[in-house]
Design a protein around this motif. Structure first.
Motif, PDB file in Angstrom:
ATOM      1  N   ARG B 297     -25.818  30.709 -12.672  1.00 11.34           N
ATOM      2  CA  ARG B 297     -25.428  32.007 -12.132  1.00 11.34           C
ATOM      3  C   ARG B 297     -26.340  33.105 -12.627  1.00 11.34           C
ATOM      4  O   ARG B 297     -26.496  34.125 -11.987  1.00 11.34           O
ATOM      5  CB  ARG B 297     -23.997  32.342 -12.559  1.00 11.34           C
ATOM      6  N   ASP B 371     -22.833  36.471  -9.674  1.00 14.86           N
ATOM      7  CA  ASP B 371     -21.473  36.667  -9.205  1.00 14.86           C
ATOM      8  C   ASP B 371     -20.946  38.063  -9.496  1.00 14.86           C
ATOM      9  O   ASP B 371     -19.818  38.387  -9.150  1.00 14.86           O
ATOM     10  CB  ASP B 371     -20.538  35.628  -9.823  1.00 14.86           C
ATOM     11  N   TYR B 578     -18.386  34.308  -0.499  1.00 12.82           N
ATOM     12  CA  TYR B 578     -18.922  33.180  -1.239  1.00 12.82           C
ATOM     13  C   TYR B 578     -19.520  33.696  -2.548  1.00 12.82           C
ATOM     14  O   TYR B 578     -20.225  34.683  -2.551  1.00 12.82           O
ATOM     15  CB  TYR B 578     -20.066  32.538  -0.452  1.00 12.82           C
ATOM     16  N   SER B 579     -19.227  33.028  -3.624  1.00 17.53           N
ATOM     17  CA  SER B 579     -19.907  33.376  -4.857  1.00 17.53           C
ATOM     18  C   SER B 579     -21.024  32.366  -5.070  1.00 17.53           C
ATOM     19  O   SER B 579     -21.121  31.374  -4.347  1.00 17.53           O
ATOM     20  CB  SER B 579     -18.932  33.357  -6.021  1.00 17.53           C
ATOM     21  N   MET B 581     -21.462  30.179  -7.296  1.00 18.39           N
ATOM     22  CA  MET B 581     -21.043  28.827  -7.642  1.00 18.39           C
ATOM     23  C   MET B 581     -20.330  28.144  -6.491  1.00 18.39           C
ATOM     24  O   MET B 581     -20.466  26.946  -6.292  1.00 18.39           O
ATOM     25  CB  MET B 581     -20.140  28.854  -8.878  1.00 18.39           C
ATOM     26  N   THR B 582     -19.549  28.890  -5.709  1.00 21.73           N
ATOM     27  CA  THR B 582     -18.896  28.233  -4.576  1.00 21.73           C
ATOM     28  C   THR B 582     -19.926  27.848  -3.534  1.00 21.73           C
ATOM     29  O   THR B 582     -19.774  26.856  -2.848  1.00 21.73           O
ATOM     30  CB  THR B 582     -17.842  29.146  -3.947  1.00 21.73           C
ATOM     31  N   ALA B 585     -21.224  24.576  -4.392  1.00 28.57           N
ATOM     32  CA  ALA B 585     -20.219  23.553  -4.687  1.00 28.57           C
ATOM     33  C   ALA B 585     -20.531  22.189  -4.062  1.00 28.57           C
ATOM     34  O   ALA B 585     -20.323  21.161  -4.713  1.00 28.57           O
ATOM     35  CB  ALA B 585     -18.836  24.032  -4.254  1.00 28.57           C
ATOM     36  N   ARG B 588     -22.699  20.442  -6.294  1.00 27.22           N
ATOM     37  CA  ARG B 588     -22.023  20.122  -7.541  1.00 27.22           C
ATOM     38  C   ARG B 588     -21.151  18.891  -7.358  1.00 27.22           C
ATOM     39  O   ARG B 588     -21.042  18.055  -8.249  1.00 27.22           O
ATOM     40  CB  ARG B 588     -21.173  21.307  -7.983  1.00 27.22           C
ATOM     41  N   TYR B 618     -11.305  30.682 -12.348  1.00 25.97           N
ATOM     42  CA  TYR B 618     -11.790  29.309 -12.232  1.00 25.97           C
ATOM     43  C   TYR B 618     -13.177  29.240 -12.858  1.00 25.97           C
ATOM     44  O   TYR B 618     -14.047  30.035 -12.528  1.00 25.97           O
ATOM     45  CB  TYR B 618     -11.854  28.928 -10.755  1.00 25.97           C
ATOM     46  N   GLU B 619     -13.352  28.295 -13.748  1.00 24.83           N
ATOM     47  CA  GLU B 619     -14.672  28.114 -14.369  1.00 24.83           C
ATOM     48  C   GLU B 619     -15.046  26.656 -14.307  1.00 24.83           C
ATOM     49  O   GLU B 619     -14.239  25.782 -14.638  1.00 24.83           O
ATOM     50  CB  GLU B 619     -14.641  28.539 -15.850  1.00 24.83           C
ATOM     51  N   ALA B 620     -16.253  26.380 -13.895  1.00 23.40           N
ATOM     52  CA  ALA B 620     -16.768  25.008 -13.958  1.00 23.40           C
ATOM     53  C   ALA B 620     -18.055  25.059 -14.765  1.00 23.40           C
ATOM     54  O   ALA B 620     -19.024  25.684 -14.360  1.00 23.40           O
ATOM     55  CB  ALA B 620     -17.027  24.456 -12.564  1.00 23.40           C
ATOM     56  N   GLN B 621     -18.039  24.489 -15.928  1.00 21.88           N
ATOM     57  CA  GLN B 621     -19.217  24.504 -16.797  1.00 21.88           C
ATOM     58  C   GLN B 621     -19.982  23.207 -16.639  1.00 21.88           C
ATOM     59  O   GLN B 621     -19.403  22.131 -16.721  1.00 21.88           O
ATOM     60  CB  GLN B 621     -18.793  24.664 -18.261  1.00 21.88           C
TER      61      GLN B 621
ATOM     62  N   GLY C 143     -11.251  35.440 -10.233  1.00 17.08           N
ATOM     63  CA  GLY C 143     -12.326  35.547 -11.197  1.00 17.08           C
ATOM     64  C   GLY C 143     -13.071  34.251 -11.355  1.00 17.08           C
ATOM     65  O   GLY C 143     -12.614  33.200 -10.914  1.00 17.08           O
ATOM     66  N   GLY C 144     -14.202  34.347 -12.015  1.00 22.09           N
ATOM     67  CA  GLY C 144     -14.964  33.138 -12.295  1.00 22.09           C
ATOM     68  C   GLY C 144     -15.697  32.640 -11.065  1.00 22.09           C
ATOM     69  O   GLY C 144     -16.198  33.424 -10.278  1.00 22.09           O
ATOM     70  N   GLN C 145     -15.713  31.333 -10.905  1.00 19.58           N
ATOM     71  CA  GLN C 145     -16.580  30.753  -9.893  1.00 19.58           C
ATOM     72  C   GLN C 145     -15.816  30.343  -8.650  1.00 19.58           C
ATOM     73  O   GLN C 145     -16.133  29.336  -8.036  1.00 19.58           O
ATOM     74  CB  GLN C 145     -17.305  29.557 -10.494  1.00 19.58           C
ATOM     75  N   ALA C 146     -14.774  31.067  -8.321  1.00 15.87           N
ATOM     76  CA  ALA C 146     -14.042  30.756  -7.099  1.00 15.87           C
ATOM     77  C   ALA C 146     -14.022  31.995  -6.227  1.00 15.87           C
ATOM     78  O   ALA C 146     -14.364  33.084  -6.670  1.00 15.87           O
ATOM     79  CB  ALA C 146     -12.623  30.321  -7.426  1.00 15.87           C
ATOM     80  N   PHE C 147     -13.659  31.833  -4.985  1.00 10.12           N
ATOM     81  CA  PHE C 147     -13.509  32.995  -4.131  1.00 10.12           C
ATOM     82  C   PHE C 147     -12.326  32.782  -3.209  1.00 10.12           C
ATOM     83  O   PHE C 147     -11.819  31.686  -3.077  1.00 10.12           O
ATOM     84  CB  PHE C 147     -14.784  33.279  -3.325  1.00 10.12           C
ATOM     85  N   SER C 169     -13.013  26.787  -4.875  1.00  9.76           N
ATOM     86  CA  SER C 169     -14.302  26.755  -5.558  1.00  9.76           C
ATOM     87  C   SER C 169     -15.361  26.227  -4.621  1.00  9.76           C
ATOM     88  O   SER C 169     -16.433  25.856  -5.056  1.00  9.76           O
ATOM     89  CB  SER C 169     -14.213  25.866  -6.783  1.00  9.76           C
ATOM     90  N   GLY C 170     -15.077  26.179  -3.343  1.00 11.69           N
ATOM     91  CA  GLY C 170     -16.030  25.660  -2.379  1.00 11.69           C
ATOM     92  C   GLY C 170     -15.470  24.450  -1.665  1.00 11.69           C
ATOM     93  O   GLY C 170     -15.677  24.282  -0.482  1.00 11.69           O
ATOM     94  N   GLU C 171     -14.753  23.592  -2.371  1.00  6.20           N
ATOM     95  CA  GLU C 171     -14.179  22.402  -1.759  1.00  6.20           C
ATOM     96  C   GLU C 171     -12.694  22.299  -2.092  1.00  6.20           C
ATOM     97  O   GLU C 171     -11.864  22.120  -1.223  1.00  6.20           O
ATOM     98  CB  GLU C 171     -14.879  21.141  -2.277  1.00  6.20           C
ATOM     99  N   VAL C 174      -7.990  25.787  -5.269  1.00 14.38           N
ATOM    100  CA  VAL C 174      -7.656  26.243  -6.609  1.00 14.38           C
ATOM    101  C   VAL C 174      -6.285  26.897  -6.606  1.00 14.38           C
ATOM    102  O   VAL C 174      -5.454  26.646  -7.466  1.00 14.38           O
ATOM    103  CB  VAL C 174      -8.722  27.228  -7.128  1.00 14.38           C
TER     104      VAL C 174
END
Lengths: 112, 673, 496, 164
Positions: B297, B371, B578-579, B581-582, B585, B588, B618-621, C143-147, C169-171, C174
Motif C-alpha cells: 500500500r 488507501d 476500491y482500495s 488492497m481490494t 485481492a 492475493r 479489515y487487515e490482511a498482512q 477501515g483497513g483494506q476493505a471497502f 476485501s475484494g472477494e 467481511v
C-alpha cells in the motif's frame, strides 16, 4: 441439461397469445366495479364512498366521482351494496391520460 | 578533449557540490547553489557518458590516471559504462531540478546533500574505474554515502533499520565482489580491467565461472535479485524521495552494471549453465518482485518492489544473452545485451520519475499510503500528467519507452529455438513466459498504482486538501520528456547501443537491428519487425479517431449530462471505492501460497450477535517470507556465533595486549614461510 | 411485581405484569425456555413495554406476554440478554424515543438519514426527541483494506428496493448491513383509528406476499380483543387460503433460487408452476394474491372447492416435477450446499422463524398452537444443515404438507361468513404461520372498537436479522443472491 | 407537437424494441412479483420486443410501483435522470396511482408527485395481462379502452348530465 431440454419439449408451449387473442385466465381476475344506476341512490352512494378503503369513491353533489386508478378491486363496495355494484370484468385499464380514469357516475334522486 | 574530461568535470562539480552542501545548505540560496553545482555535474556526466557511448568503437574510449594520496586511480571511459554514466547524469540533473523545492534548508539537508553528492561521485568512480582497486574504492564510497543518504532522519527507528539493511547487504555483497576480482586478477596477473579482459581467455573455465558466480551474487545484492532484495523495500521508504529515486534509478543499476561487466567484458564464463542460472535468477526476481508489489500500500515500497521486478527483467535478458553466446548465436547475444541496456536506461528514467512524484504526493498530502489518497488528479494535475507518462512507461504500454525495451527482450527470448538445443530453447521460452506473467501483473499493478492515488474520490481530508503550489515539477517533467524521447527516438538509441554492443561483443548488428525506415528487427530478418516511432505517431493519430467520431456524432439538439448511476444511494462515499488492497485481492487469493496472508477483522458482529452495525476494520498482512524464513535464521546463527566468540572480549587490557602480540607473532611466522 | 412465574399455557395467550426493576431478571429467565417473538411499546398513561414470548414445543405451543410500564422512560438493554430484541429496540427508539439504559448505539431501521432529523412533521407513535444525540447511531466506517460495495437501493429488475452495504476485501464478505428505511410507510401509525375491518386493507398490503397470514393475524388479534368466536368453516376457509399462499410463495422462492443460480430452465419450470398456482388462487378466491379473503370475524369469500380440487393436482404436479428435476441437477445443488449457513444457535439467539429457523433445526410453527383449524398432526419439516439446500428442502416438504392440508380442510367443509365484532375495548394477540414464518399482530381497541395501537410483526421483520449472519458465513459475495432467494423475505414486511 | 405526432414519434422510436427498468418506491412486493412474471413462460414479454434491463442508462421505460415514499424520492429522481431521453414513465398499481396511501409525511401518495408519468396502469396488483396491455398502450401499439368504459351497467341517462 439434456434432461431439462427434453422436459421443456415435453412440457410444450404455455405462453398466452395475448394481446393478439384474448386470454381465458382474465375471466377470474378481480376487476373494478360497475354501478347499477337504477340502484345507486344517494344513501347508497354515501355508503359506498364511506366503505371504499382506497378513496376511489367520492360523492360530489349529484355525481359519485369514481377514480378507477385508485380502485383496488377489493370488492368491499360490492359486499356493502350488492344490489348497486357488480363486477365490470374490465382489466385493460391502462391510459395515457389520468383524467380518463375518473368517472362521474350520476346518483339517483340527486340533481332533479 | 575526451569523454573522460567531461567525467573529470562532473567529478569536480560533485565534489564542489558536496562541500557547498555541507557549508551552505542551511540557507535557501546555499541549497540552490549546491543543487546547481550538482546539476552541472549531471550535465557533464551525461555528456561524457553519451560521448563514450556514441564513439565507443573500441572497448576503452579514453583512459587516464591520477595519483591520490599515494594510490594511483586508473580511470577509463568505456561505452558499456557510458550507458550508465549518461543515465547517472540525467538522473542527477532531474534531482538537481527537484531538490531545491523538495528539501527545506537545514542542517540535516546540508549533510544529506553532501552524502548524496558523494554518492554521485562514488557512482561515477565505479563507472569510470579502469582498475580493480579504483573500482572497489569507488564502490565502497558509493555504499557508505548511500548509507548516510538513507539515514536522512537518523532518529527514526525505521530509517535506521532500512539503512542498516542496506549497509549489511552491501557489505556482504562487497566481500563477494572482492573475491571475484581477486580470483580474476590473481589468475591473469593484471589489476586493470583492460588487462583482465585481454587475458581472461587464459583463465581456466572453472575459475571464470567461480568469479562470475561470486560477482553475480555480490552485485545481485545491489541489483536486488531475489532473495538478496530485502534492503530495497526497507531502505526506499525511509530515504527522501530524491534519495529513493537515486537508489532505484542509479544504485540498483550499478549492480546490473557489475553483472554486465563480468558477464560481457571481463571474463565471460563458458558453457550454457551460468547463463541459465542468471536468466532464471532474473525471471524469478521479476515475478516475485511484481507479486510483492501488488501487496503493497505504501507507494514507495510498491515502487521499490517494482524496481526489483525491472532489475529481474534486465538480468533475464543478460542471462539469455549469455546462453546465446554459449550456443554460438552471436547476433542474439549482442541483441539481448542491447535490449537489456535499453531497459536499463528506460527504467532508470521512469522509476526516478515515479519516485520523485511519490515525494510530491507525500509532501502534498503527508502520507504515502495509497488507501489514504485518491482523487489527486484534480488536486495535483501537473504531477498526475507526469506520473501518468511514467506509469505508461513502466507498465510497458505503447507508445512509451518501456514497451520498446520489453518488446525487444521478448523478441530475443522468443528466439530461444535458435540455440540448437531443445532443452535450452524451451527453458528460454519458459523464462519468457515468466516475464509475460510479470508484464501482465505489472500492468495490473500500475493501473492500481496510478488509479488508487490519482483517480476516484479523496479518501481522507489531507488528500482532499492537497495542493500543487510550491511542489517541484521541472525534474520529473524532464524525465517524462526523456521517456518520450527514448520511445520515439528508439532508432537513434538503438544505433548508439549497437555501437556499444559492437565494442563489447565485437558483433555488429547494423541492418539486422535497424534496416532503415525507422524500423527495428530482432537480430534476424525473418522473425519480426516493428517501428516504435511509427507506433507512437500512429497511436497519437488513432486517438484522434474517437475524438472525431465524437465530434461528428454529437447530437445537434445538445446532450444531457447526467451523474454517474449509483443505484440511487444518497451519495457516493469515499469508503465505497476500491482500495489498493481490494483491487489486488484476486492476485492475493491466487498466489495465496506465496503471500501467506494473515487476516484480522474487527466488526461489530464479532462480539455482538444482535446485529448492531458499526465500524468495520479489515487487515490482511502479507508474511515477509524471505525475511522470516531466510534472513531471520541467518541472523540468529550470526548472533549465536557472536555469542561464542564473546569470551575473548573480556575488557582486560593485558589480555588485549596479549592478542596484539599473538597476531604480530603470527604475521611474522606467516611472512617467514 | 411477579407474583406468578410467567408460564405459557398451551393454545392461549397469558399476560403477566412485570415491574420494570424485575424486567431484566424475568427476561433472563424466560429467554432460556421461550423464544422472544416480538417486543414493542404502546402509549397509554405511561408507555408500556410488551414482550411477546412463544413456546414452540409441539402440543404445548402458546404465547406469553409480559407487560412493563416504563414510568422512568428507560428500560434495560435487553438485546444483551436476548439478541432477538435488538431490532425492536431500534424501532422503539425511532417510534417512541426511548433508548435502552446502556445507551449503546442503535441501527437505523425506519427513519431516513437524509430528510433532516427528525424529518419535519413525521408522525410518531410516542414522544420521539426533537434531535438525536450523536452517540445514538453507530458510524458506518470501513477501515483497513476493505471497502463498501454499494448495492442498491435500486437493484435488479423486478425486486424491491433495498440497500446492501457489502463490506468486502475484494472477494470475501467481511460484513454486510442493510438499509430498509427507503420503504418505510409508517403502517403502525396509519392503523391507529381504524376499525379492524378497515385495518385489514392495509395489513394485507403491508407485505402482499403474505396477505392472508398478516390479515389473519390482525383479524385474530381483533377477535381476541373482543372475544369473538369465528365459525369453524370460516377458519378452515382461512386455512385453505393460507396454505395456498404458502404453495405459491414456495414456488416463487424456487423460481428465485433458480434465477440466482443462473438456471433459467429451472426458473421457467418453477414459474409455470407459480403462474398456475396464482391462477388457481384467482379461481378459488377471486384474487391472485388472495387479498380480501380474510375479514374481521371470518372470511369474506369461501373457496371454490371444486376449482381447487380440479386444478390443484395439476398445478402442484407442475411444482413437484420442477422440484424433482432440480433435486436431480447437480450444478444447481452444488451452489446450494453449504451456502449461507446459519447454525441452530444463531437462529435461536436471533429469534428466527419459518423455513429459515426450521432448516437450522428449530421446529417452530405457529400452526402448532392449539385452538385453530389445524390439528395436532400437522407435519412440520425441519432440516439440520442450516444451509440454502436445507431451506429449499424444507420448503418442498412444506408444499407437500400444504396440499394435504388443503384437501383435509376442503373435505371438512368451508364456508364464507363473518361474526360481528362487538364494539368493546381490549387487547389481543393474533398469529398465523405465513410462508416466511410466524406472523404476529397485536391490537389495542378503544371503546369505540377502533384501533388505538396496532403492532404488526410479519415474519420478514424477524428473519432479515439472520440474513447478515448467513452472508458473513460465506467466502464469496456472488452467493448473496442465492441466500436472499432462499430466505424469500420481502423488504416491505421489514420496512412496514 | 400534437398528441398524435407524439404517439407517432414514440411508435417510431420505441415501436420495435423497448428496454424496461423497474423501480419500487414502496410497494408491498406483489406488483414486483407480477412484473417478474412478465418474463415467465406464460407471458414472455420478450416475444413482444420488450426486455428488462438492470441499467437505467439502457432503459427507455420506467415501470414504477409503490406510493413514492418520501425517503425514496431522491433515488427515484436519480433513476429517472439516469435514463436517456426520450423516456416513458409508467405508474403501476393502485399505490402508484394514489389509491392506498395519501399524501402525508411518509409518502407522496402517488408517483406523479415526483416523476412525470406518461402511462397509468390501475390494479391491485395489475395482473401480467394488464401490464402487457399497459406496455402496449405506452408504445402506442394497443388502444386505450378505459376512456370509453362508463363503469355503469346502462349508458348514462342524458338528462341527468344536462340537469346538473
Amino acid at each position: 441439461m439434456t434432461l431439462w431440454f427434453i422436459r421443456g419439449l415435453r412440457r410444450g408451449v404455455v405462453t398466452t397469445r395475448y394481446p393478439a387473442r384474448p386470454d381465458a385466465s382474465a375471466a377470474s381476475l378481480p376487476t373494478p366495479p360497475t354501478f347499477r344506476l337504477q340502484a345507486l341512490t344517494s344513501q347508497t352512494a354515501d355508503r359506498l364512498a364511506e366503505t371504499c378503503p382506497s378513496g376511489a369513491l367520492r360523492r360530489d353533489g349529484s355525481v359519485l366521482v369514481y377514480d378507477v386508478g385508485r380502485c383496488t378491486a377489493c370488492g368491499r363496495c360490492a359486499a356493502a351494496a350488492p344490489h348497486a355494484v357488480i363486477r365490470s370484468g374490465e382489466f385493460e385499464l391502462a391510459t395515457t391520460d389520468r383524467s380518463t380514469l375518473i368517472k362521474e357516475i350520476p346518483v339517483r334522486g340527486e340533481g332533479r | 578533449m575526451t569523454p573522460l574530461d567531461f567525467l573529470y568535470a562532473a567529478a569536480a562539480c560533485w565534489l564542489a557540490a558536496a562541500a557547498t552542501g555541507v557549508l551552505t545548505a542551511r540557507t535557501a540560496a546555499g541549497l540552490r547553489a549546491c543543487c546547481a553545482l550538482s546539476g552541472a555535474g549531471g550535465v557533464a556526466a551525461a555528456a561524457g557518458g553519451g560521448w563514450a557511448l556514441f564513439y565507443g568503437n573500441t572497448t576503452v574510449t579514453s583512459a587516464g590516471g591520477a595519483t591520490v594520496i599515494g594510490a594511483t586511480l586508473q580511470l577509463q571511459a568505456t561505452s558499456l559504462a557510458g550507458v550508465f554514466t549518461a543515465l547517472l547524469g540525467i538522473v542527477a540533473v532531474a534531482i538537481a531540478l527537484y531538490a531545491p523545492r523538495y528539501h527545506s534548508p537545514s542542517g540535516g539537508t546540508a549533510l544529506y546533500l553532501a552524502a548524496y553528492n558523494l554518492a554521485l561521485l562514488g557512482c561515477l568512480g565505479v563507472l569510470a574505474a579502469g582498475g580493480m582497486v579504483t573500482f572497489l574504492i569507488a564502490w565502497e564510497t558509493m555504499s557508505l554515502a548511500c548509507y548516510l543518504l538513507i539515514l536522512r532522519h537518523p532518529r527514526e527507528v525505521r530509517a535506521a533499520r532500512g539503512a542498516f539493511w542496506f549497509l549489511a547487504l552491501s557489505e556482504a555483497g562487497f566481500l563477494l565482489v572482492v573475491a571475484a576480482f581477486v580470483i580474476l586478477s590473481s589468475k591473469t596477473g593484471f589489476t586493470t580491467l583492460t588487462g583482465i579482459a585481454a587475458h581472461a581467455s587464459s583463465v581456466a573455465g572453472g575459475w571464470r565461472a567461480a568469479a562470475y558466480l561470486l560477482a553475480l551474487v555480490g552485485f545481485g545484492f545491489k541489483a536486488g535479485l531475489v532473495p538478496l532484495h530485502v534492503w530495497l523495500p526497507e531502505a526506499h521508504p525511509v530515504a527522501p524521495a530524491d534519495g529513493s529515486a537515486f537508489l532505484s534509478g542509479v544504485v540498483v543499476k550499478l549492480g546490473v552494471y557489475g553483472i554486465a561487466l563480468f558477464a560481457f567484458r571481463l571474463a565471460p564464463p563458458t558453457g550454457t549453465w551460468p547463463g541459465l542460472v542468471t536468466m532464471f535468477g532474473g525471471a524469478v526476481t521479476a515475478a516475485i518482485g511484481i507479486l510483492y508489489a501488488m501487496a503493497e500500500r505504501d507507494i514507495k515500497r510498491f515502487l521499490a518492489y517494482s524496481t526489483i521486478e525491472n532489475a529481474g527483467i534486465i538480468v533475464t535478458a543478460f542471462g539469455a544473452a549469455m546462453i546465446f553466446h554459449a550456443s554460438g548465436q552471436q547476433a542474439l547475444w549482442s541483441f539481448l545485451l542491447i535490449a537489456g541496456m535499453y531497459h536499463v536506461a528506460n527504467h532508470g528514467c521512469y522509476k526516478t520519475l515515479l519516485f520523485l512524484e511519490a515525494g510530491v504526493t507525500e509532501h502534498a498530502t503527508g502520507t504515502r499510503d495509497m488507501d489514504r489518497l485518491g482523487g489527486l488528479v484534480h488536486r495535483l494535475p501537473r504531477s498526475a500528467v507526469i506520473a501518468f507518462v511514467g506509469t505508461l512507461g513502466i507498465a510497458a504500454l505503447p507508445p512509451l519507452n518501456g514497451f520498446v525495451s520489453e518488446w525487444l527482450i521478448f523478441q530475443g527470448l522468443f528466439q530461444g529455438f535458435r540455440t540448437g538445443s531443445h532443452l535450452t530453447g524451451i527453458l528460454i521460452v519458459l523464462a519468457a513466459g515468466t516475464l509475460g506473467l510479470t508484464g501482465g501483473l505489472a500492468i495490473y499493478a500500475f493501473v492500481r498504482g496510478f488509479g488508487i492515488p490519482y483517480l476516484g474520490m479523496p479518501r481522507t481530508r489531507p488528500a482532499a486538501e492537497a495542493s500543487e503550489r510550491g511542489q517541484p515539477v521541472l525534474g520529473p517533467a524532464l524525465l517524462a520528456l526523456v521517456c518520450v524521447a527514448l520511445a520515439v527516438g528508439a532508432p537513434v538509441v538503438l544505433y548508439a547501443l549497437d555501437k556499444m554492443a559492437r565494442a563489447v561483443t565485437g558483433v555488429t548488428l547494423g541492418p539486422l537491428l535497424l534496416p532503415g525506415n525507422l524500423t527495428v528487427i530482432p537480430a534476424h530478418a525473418d522473425f519480426s519487425a516493428f517501428s516504435p516511432t511509427y507506433l507512437a505517431v500512429f497511436l497519437v493519430c488513432a486517438l484522434a479517431v474517437p475524438v472525431l467520431i465524437y465530434l461528428a456524432g454529437r447530437p445537434r439538439a445538445g446532450s444531457v449530462r447526467a451523474p454517474v448511476w449509483d443505484g440511487g444511494i444518497v451519495a457516493f462515499r469515499p469508503r465505497m471505492q476500491y482500495s489498493a488492497m481490494t483491487f489486488s485481492a484476486p492476485t492475493r487469493v491466487t498466489f495465496d501460497a506465496l503471500y501467506r496472508p494473515s487476516v484480522s477483522v474487527t466488526r461489530p458482529s464479532d462480539d455482538d450477535p444482535a446485529g448492531r452495525s458499526g465500524p468495520v476494520h479489515y487487515e490482511a498482512q502479507v508474511t515477509p517470507v524471505f525475511e522470516r524464513y531466510l534472513y531471520r535464521p541467518l541472523v540468529r546463527c550470526l548472533e549465536w556465533l557472536a555469542d561464542l566468540v564473546r569470551p575473548i572480549q573480556s575488557g582486560d587490557v593485558n589480555l588485549y595486549l596479549l592478542y596484539v602480540f599473538a597476531v604480530i607473532l603470527l604475521a611474522y611466522l606467516l611472512g617467514a614461510v | 411485581m411477579t407474583a406468578v412465574e410467567p408460564k405459557a399455557v398451551p393454545g392461549e395467550v397469558t399476560t403477566f405484569q412485570v415491574a420494570s426493576p424485575h424486567l431484566e431478571a424475568v427476561v433472563r429467565d424466560l429467554a432460556t425456555e421461550l423464544r422472544l417473538a416480538d417486543m414493542f411499546a404502546a402509549d397509554g398513561d405511561t408507555t408500556t413495554l410488551r414482550l411477546v414470548w412463544a413456546n414452540d414445543t409441539a402440543g404445548q405451543a402458546g404465547y406469553v406476554i409480559t407487560e412493563t410500564p416504563l414510568e422512568t422512560g428507560v428500560y434495560p438493554q435487553l438485546s444483551d440478554i436476548a439478541p432477538a430484541a435488538f431490532v425492536e429496540e431500534c424501532e422503539i427508539y425511532e417510534q417512541f424515543g426511548i433508548r435502552p439504559a446502556t445507551g449503546k448505539a442503535l441501527n437505523r431501521v425506519m427513519l431516513p438519514p437524509h430528510a433532516g432529523l427528525p424529518p419535519p412533521g413525521l408522525p410518531t407513535l410516542g414522544h420521539r426527541p426533537e434531535t438525536e444525540p450523536e452517540e445514538a447511531r453507530a458510524a458506518h466506517t470501513v477501515g483497513g483494506q476493505a471497502f463498501e460495495f454499494p448495492f442498491g437501493p435500486v437493484r435488479q429488475v423486478g425486486v424491491e428496493s433495498l440497500y446492501y452495504g457489502l463490506v468486502t476485501s475484494g472477494e470475501e464478505v467481511v460484513d454486510l448491513y442493510l438499509f430498509t428505511w427507503h420503504k418505510h410507510r409508517g403502517l403502525e401509525w396509519r392503523l391507529q383509528g381504524t376499525t379492524p375491518q378497515q385495518a385489514l386493507f392495509l395489513a394485507e398490503r403491508t407485505e402482499g406476499l403474505s396477505a392472508v397470514a398478516l390479515g389473519w393475524a390482525v383479524a385474530a388479534a381483533a377477535e381476541a380483543a373482543t372475544g369473538t368466536w369465528v365459525p369453524e368453516a370460516a377458519q378452515r376457509a382461512r386455512a385453505v387460503a393460507l396454505e395456498l399462499e404458502r404453495l405459491y410463495n414456495h414456488a416463487a422462492a424456487m423460481a428465485a433460487l433458480c434465477q440466482s443460480t443462473g438456471l433459467t430452465v429451472g426458473q421457467s419450470a418453477a414459474e409455470i408452476a407459480l403462474e398456475r398456482l396464482l391462477r388457481l388462487n384467482a379461481q378459488a378466491f377471486g384474487h391472485r394474491y388472495l387479498f380480501g379473503v380474510v375479514a374481521a370475524g371470518g372470511v369474506s369469500r369461501a373457496p371454490d372447492a371444486d376449482a381447487i380440487r380440479a386444478l390443484l393436482p395439476g398445478a402442484y404436479g407442475e411444482f413437484k416435477r420442477a422440484a424433482d428435476a432440480l433435486l436431480g441437477t447437480n450444478s444447481f445443488l452444488d451452489r446450494l450446499e453449504a451456502t449461507g449457513v446459519l447454525s441452530a444457535g444463531q437462529a435461536k439467539a436471533l429469534g428466527l422463524v419459518g423455513p429459515v429457523a426450521r432448516a437450522s433445526g428449530l421446529a417452530a410453527d405457529a400452526r402448532w398452537v392449539p385452538g385453530g383449524p389445524y390439528g395436532n398432526e400437522t407435519a412440520v419439516a425441519t432440516g439440520t444443515a442450516g444451509d440454502v439446500l436445507a431451506r429449499f428442502t424444507v420448503m418442498l416438504a412444506e408444499a407437500a404438507e400444504s396440499v394435504r392440508l388443503i384437501g383435509e380442510f376442503l373435505d371438512a367443509g368451508t364456508a364464507a361468513g363473518t361474526a360481528d365484532l362487538p364494539r368493546t375495548s381490549g387487547t389481543g394477540l393474533g398469529w398465523a404461520e405465513s410462508p416466511r414464518g410466524e406472523a404476529l399482530a397485536w391490537v389495542e381497541l378503544g371503546r369505540d372498537g377502533r384501533i388505538t395501537r396496532a403492532r404488526l410483526r410479519p415474519a420478514s421483520a424477524r428473519n432479515w436479522r439472520g440474513f447478515d449472519d448467513a452472508c458473513r458465513s460465506q467466502n464469496v459475495f456472488t452467493d448473496i443472491p442465492i441466500i436472499e432467494a432462499s430466505f424469500w423475505l420481502t423488504v416491505a414486511g421489514m420496512a412496514r | 407537437m400534437t398528441e398524435d405526432e407524439l404517439r407517432e414519434t414514440i411508435a417510431r422510436q420505441f415501436g420495435r424494441s423497448l428496454h424496461i427498468r423497474t423501480l419500487d418506491t414502496g410497494s408491498c412486493a406483489v406488483c414486483e412479483q407480477e412484473i417478474r412474471l412478465l418474463a415467465a413462460p406464460h407471458y414472455d414479454l420478450n416475444r413482444l420486443g420488450f426486455f428488462f434491463t438492470p441499467a437505467p442508462r439502457h432503459a427507455d421505460l420506467l415501470l414504477v410501483t409503490g406510493p413514492m415514499i418520501r425517503a425514496f424520492a431522491v433515488a427515484a429522481r436519480k433513476t429517472y435522470d439516469a435514463m436517456p431521453g426520450p423516456k416513458i414513465v409508467v405508474a403501476v398499481g393502485a399505490c402508484a396511482l394514489g389509491g392506498v396511501y395519501p399524501d402525508d409525511p411518509f409518502t407522496h401518495g402517488a408517483v406523479d408527485a415526483v416523476l412525470p408519468v406518461d402511462v397509468w396502469i390501475p390494479g391491485c396488483p395489475p395482473s401480467p395481462l394488464a401490464l402487457l396491455h399497459g406496455l402496449g398502450v405506452a408504445v402506442g401499439r394497443l388502444a386505450e379502452k378505459v376512456r370509453d368504459v362508463p363503469f355503469t351497467e346502462e349508458p348514462y341517462p342524458e338528462r341527468t348530465r344536462g340537469d346538473s
